[in-house]
Design a protein around this motif. Structure first.
Motif, PDB file in Angstrom:
ATOM      1  N   GLY A 109      12.274  16.091 -23.652  1.00 19.86           N
ATOM      2  CA  GLY A 109      13.688  15.702 -23.116  1.00 19.86           C
ATOM      3  C   GLY A 109      14.943  16.188 -23.601  1.00 19.86           C
ATOM      4  O   GLY A 109      14.833  17.048 -24.468  1.00 19.86           O
ATOM      5  N   HIS A 110      16.048  15.554 -23.161  1.00 25.19           N
ATOM      6  CA  HIS A 110      17.370  16.186 -23.457  1.00 25.19           C
ATOM      7  C   HIS A 110      18.127  15.084 -24.107  1.00 25.19           C
ATOM      8  O   HIS A 110      19.485  15.232 -24.085  1.00 25.19           O
ATOM      9  CB  HIS A 110      17.894  16.861 -22.647  1.00 25.19           C
ATOM     10  CG  HIS A 110      16.871  18.024 -21.943  1.00 25.19           C
ATOM     11  ND1 HIS A 110      16.969  19.266 -22.493  1.00 25.19           N
ATOM     12  CD2 HIS A 110      16.280  18.294 -20.948  1.00 25.19           C
ATOM     13  CE1 HIS A 110      16.146  20.202 -22.074  1.00 25.19           C
ATOM     14  NE2 HIS A 110      15.743  19.621 -20.865  1.00 25.19           N
ATOM     15  N   LYS A 111      17.613  14.021 -24.575  1.00 28.77           N
ATOM     16  CA  LYS A 111      18.383  12.789 -24.980  1.00 28.77           C
ATOM     17  C   LYS A 111      17.948  12.494 -26.434  1.00 28.77           C
ATOM     18  O   LYS A 111      18.916  12.366 -27.350  1.00 28.77           O
ATOM     19  CB  LYS A 111      18.138  11.687 -24.044  1.00 28.77           C
ATOM     20  CG  LYS A 111      18.420  11.624 -22.800  1.00 28.77           C
ATOM     21  CD  LYS A 111      18.295  10.366 -21.855  1.00 28.77           C
ATOM     22  CE  LYS A 111      19.230  10.391 -20.785  1.00 28.77           C
ATOM     23  NZ  LYS A 111      19.010   9.224 -19.740  1.00 28.77           N
ATOM     24  N   GLN A 112      16.800  12.256 -26.935  1.00 27.19           N
ATOM     25  CA  GLN A 112      16.453  12.002 -28.191  1.00 27.19           C
ATOM     26  C   GLN A 112      16.873  13.286 -29.356  1.00 27.19           C
ATOM     27  O   GLN A 112      16.754  14.311 -29.020  1.00 27.19           O
ATOM     28  CB  GLN A 112      15.066  11.732 -28.152  1.00 27.19           C
ATOM     29  CG  GLN A 112      14.465  10.596 -27.551  1.00 27.19           C
ATOM     30  CD  GLN A 112      13.168  10.175 -28.178  1.00 27.19           C
ATOM     31  OE1 GLN A 112      12.191  11.383 -28.387  1.00 27.19           O
ATOM     32  NE2 GLN A 112      12.723   8.830 -28.137  1.00 27.19           N
ATOM     33  N   ASP A 125      18.053   7.691 -29.628  1.00 22.54           N
ATOM     34  CA  ASP A 125      17.229   7.935 -28.381  1.00 22.54           C
ATOM     35  C   ASP A 125      18.542   8.287 -27.391  1.00 22.54           C
ATOM     36  O   ASP A 125      18.081   8.663 -26.085  1.00 22.54           O
ATOM     37  CB  ASP A 125      16.770   6.351 -27.876  1.00 22.54           C
ATOM     38  CG  ASP A 125      15.592   6.036 -28.621  1.00 22.54           C
ATOM     39  OD1 ASP A 125      14.750   6.731 -28.990  1.00 22.54           O
ATOM     40  OD2 ASP A 125      15.300   4.979 -28.673  1.00 22.54           O
ATOM     41  N   VAL A 126      19.730   8.243 -27.693  1.00 17.76           N
ATOM     42  CA  VAL A 126      20.840   8.709 -26.875  1.00 17.76           C
ATOM     43  C   VAL A 126      21.644   9.711 -27.253  1.00 17.76           C
ATOM     44  O   VAL A 126      22.813   9.813 -26.680  1.00 17.76           O
ATOM     45  CB  VAL A 126      21.658   7.457 -26.275  1.00 17.76           C
ATOM     46  CG1 VAL A 126      20.817   6.589 -25.579  1.00 17.76           C
ATOM     47  CG2 VAL A 126      22.157   6.750 -27.483  1.00 17.76           C
ATOM     48  N   GLY A 128      21.722  13.152 -27.191  1.00 11.80           N
ATOM     49  CA  GLY A 128      21.964  14.061 -26.305  1.00 11.80           C
ATOM     50  C   GLY A 128      22.499  13.425 -24.797  1.00 11.80           C
ATOM     51  O   GLY A 128      22.633  14.606 -24.123  1.00 11.80           O
ATOM     52  N   SER A 129      22.410  12.461 -24.629  1.00  8.75           N
ATOM     53  CA  SER A 129      23.010  12.138 -23.212  1.00  8.75           C
ATOM     54  C   SER A 129      24.369  12.470 -22.748  1.00  8.75           C
ATOM     55  O   SER A 129      24.718  12.512 -21.713  1.00  8.75           O
ATOM     56  CB  SER A 129      22.778  10.463 -23.112  1.00  8.75           C
ATOM     57  OG  SER A 129      23.508   9.735 -23.995  1.00  8.75           O
ATOM     58  N   GLN A 130      25.351  12.936 -23.850  1.00  8.41           N
ATOM     59  CA  GLN A 130      26.515  13.099 -23.687  1.00  8.41           C
ATOM     60  C   GLN A 130      26.946  14.526 -23.251  1.00  8.41           C
ATOM     61  O   GLN A 130      27.870  15.139 -23.106  1.00  8.41           O
ATOM     62  CB  GLN A 130      27.402  12.465 -24.736  1.00  8.41           C
ATOM     63  CG  GLN A 130      26.886  13.103 -26.080  1.00  8.41           C
ATOM     64  CD  GLN A 130      27.731  12.590 -27.247  1.00  8.41           C
ATOM     65  OE1 GLN A 130      29.002  12.661 -27.342  1.00  8.41           O
ATOM     66  NE2 GLN A 130      26.977  12.141 -28.369  1.00  8.41           N
ATOM     67  N   TYR A 131      25.582  15.421 -23.159  1.00  9.48           N
ATOM     68  CA  TYR A 131      25.809  16.896 -23.205  1.00  9.48           C
ATOM     69  C   TYR A 131      25.097  17.196 -21.990  1.00  9.48           C
ATOM     70  O   TYR A 131      24.170  16.661 -21.594  1.00  9.48           O
ATOM     71  CB  TYR A 131      25.217  17.541 -24.521  1.00  9.48           C
ATOM     72  CG  TYR A 131      25.955  17.181 -25.780  1.00  9.48           C
ATOM     73  CD1 TYR A 131      27.117  17.657 -26.162  1.00  9.48           C
ATOM     74  CD2 TYR A 131      25.145  16.132 -26.660  1.00  9.48           C
ATOM     75  CE1 TYR A 131      27.771  17.218 -27.474  1.00  9.48           C
ATOM     76  CE2 TYR A 131      25.932  15.629 -27.732  1.00  9.48           C
ATOM     77  CZ  TYR A 131      27.064  16.340 -28.183  1.00  9.48           C
ATOM     78  OH  TYR A 131      27.726  15.977 -29.445  1.00  9.48           O
ATOM     79  N   ASP A 132      25.600  18.509 -21.544  1.00 13.08           N
ATOM     80  CA  ASP A 132      24.837  19.097 -20.403  1.00 13.08           C
ATOM     81  C   ASP A 132      23.443  19.473 -20.725  1.00 13.08           C
ATOM     82  O   ASP A 132      22.391  19.294 -19.965  1.00 13.08           O
ATOM     83  CB  ASP A 132      25.548  20.351 -19.815  1.00 13.08           C
ATOM     84  CG  ASP A 132      27.040  19.772 -19.408  1.00 13.08           C
ATOM     85  OD1 ASP A 132      27.056  18.785 -18.828  1.00 13.08           O
ATOM     86  OD2 ASP A 132      27.913  20.720 -19.379  1.00 13.08           O
ATOM     87  N   GLN A 179      27.848  21.928 -23.764  1.00 12.97           N
ATOM     88  CA  GLN A 179      28.894  21.131 -23.002  1.00 12.97           C
ATOM     89  C   GLN A 179      29.725  22.196 -22.405  1.00 12.97           C
ATOM     90  O   GLN A 179      30.693  22.801 -22.803  1.00 12.97           O
ATOM     91  CB  GLN A 179      29.770  19.997 -23.786  1.00 12.97           C
ATOM     92  CG  GLN A 179      30.352  19.261 -22.900  1.00 12.97           C
ATOM     93  CD  GLN A 179      29.615  18.045 -22.030  1.00 12.97           C
ATOM     94  OE1 GLN A 179      28.759  17.815 -22.518  1.00 12.97           O
ATOM     95  NE2 GLN A 179      30.116  18.017 -20.925  1.00 12.97           N
TER      96      GLN A 179
END
Length: 238
Positions: A109-112, A125-126, A128-132, A179
């Motif tokens: 995934g792209h969040k952890q 767990d989150v 990577g959620s702030q990046y493209d 980003q």
């Protein structure tokens, strides 16, 4: 794990009974060497060789909620030099070598993402959620010593079993963030990797190349230093 141990016992059993399985009518040693020959040993059938292995790392035993991406986790193992000793006209070869091993374990995934809090390695767990785009992995480098027993059954088939000793002298976390047009790589060292580990190794040789399976029963990180996981690797060996 039980299946791996059963495979190891069956392979050892075949090796122990190889004298009755192999049939050499011309009483000549079966040719099945592989790798790059660096030079001859003291006897005609002994030699120095070089080998390369490329494989997929499959982390095992990770805590619930921590997911790895096996096909984004790779290992490269380079045996710089190895001494292959074949006693007499035997079809058994004993080998000892020295080389380097590079491994990486990438979260899916792209969040952890891996983070270091004091001496503890955790999975956010989150993160990577702030990046493209975002990816996170642990990379290790080790000085290795493979110790192998190879039994040749024909000119194009052989089985090897043994162990690989690893001195893990370098490890780091690599977090990649993107980003917009801005890319950032963040590296974190001193992550508490185990300095000494031992792998169980098995190979099926087909002519000059082989397929291998390597299991690491020891965790990548020291006990109580963070996320606990082990490694299973499969790949090709030359």
């Amino acid at each position: 794990m039980k299946k791996l141990l059963l495979l190891a016992f069956l392979t050892v059993g075949m090796t122990a009974n190889a004298e009755t399985v192999v049939n050499n009518d011309d009483d000549e040693q079966i040719e099945n060497k592989g790798g790059i020959e660096l030079g001859k040993g003291k006897d005609e059938d002994d030699r120095w060789s070089m080998h390369l292995a490329l494989g997929v790392d499959i982390p095992t035993g990770a805590p619930n909620g921590v997911e790895f991406a096996p096909f984004r986790s790779w290992e490269v193992n380079w045996t710089a030099f190895q001494y292959d000793y074949t006693p007499g006209k035997s079809n058994t070869t004993l080998s000892a070598g020295l080389g380097l091993n590079w491994r990486n374990y990438t979260l899916s995934g792209h969040k952890q993402g891996f983070t270091k809090n004091g001496d503890f390695i955790d999975v956010n767990d989150v993160l990577g959620s702030q990046y493209d785009e975002f990816s996170s992995n642990i990379k290790t480098t080790a000085l290795t010593m493979p110790l192998l027993v190879k039994q040749k059954f024909s000119k194009s088939f052989a089985v090897s079993v043994g162990a690989q000793l690893n001195w893990n002298f370098y490890a780091r976390i690599h977090n990649y963030m993107e980003q917009g047009d801005h890319e950032t790589d963040v590296y974190t060292k001193k992550i508490g990797e185990r300095p000494i580990t031992v792998d169980v190794l098995g190979m099926l040789h087909f002519g000059d190349f082989a397929v291998y399976c390597k299991y690491s029963p020891m965790s990548v990180l020291k006990k109580d230093r963070g996320v606990d996981f082990k490694s299973l690797a499969v790949g090709i060996y030359f």
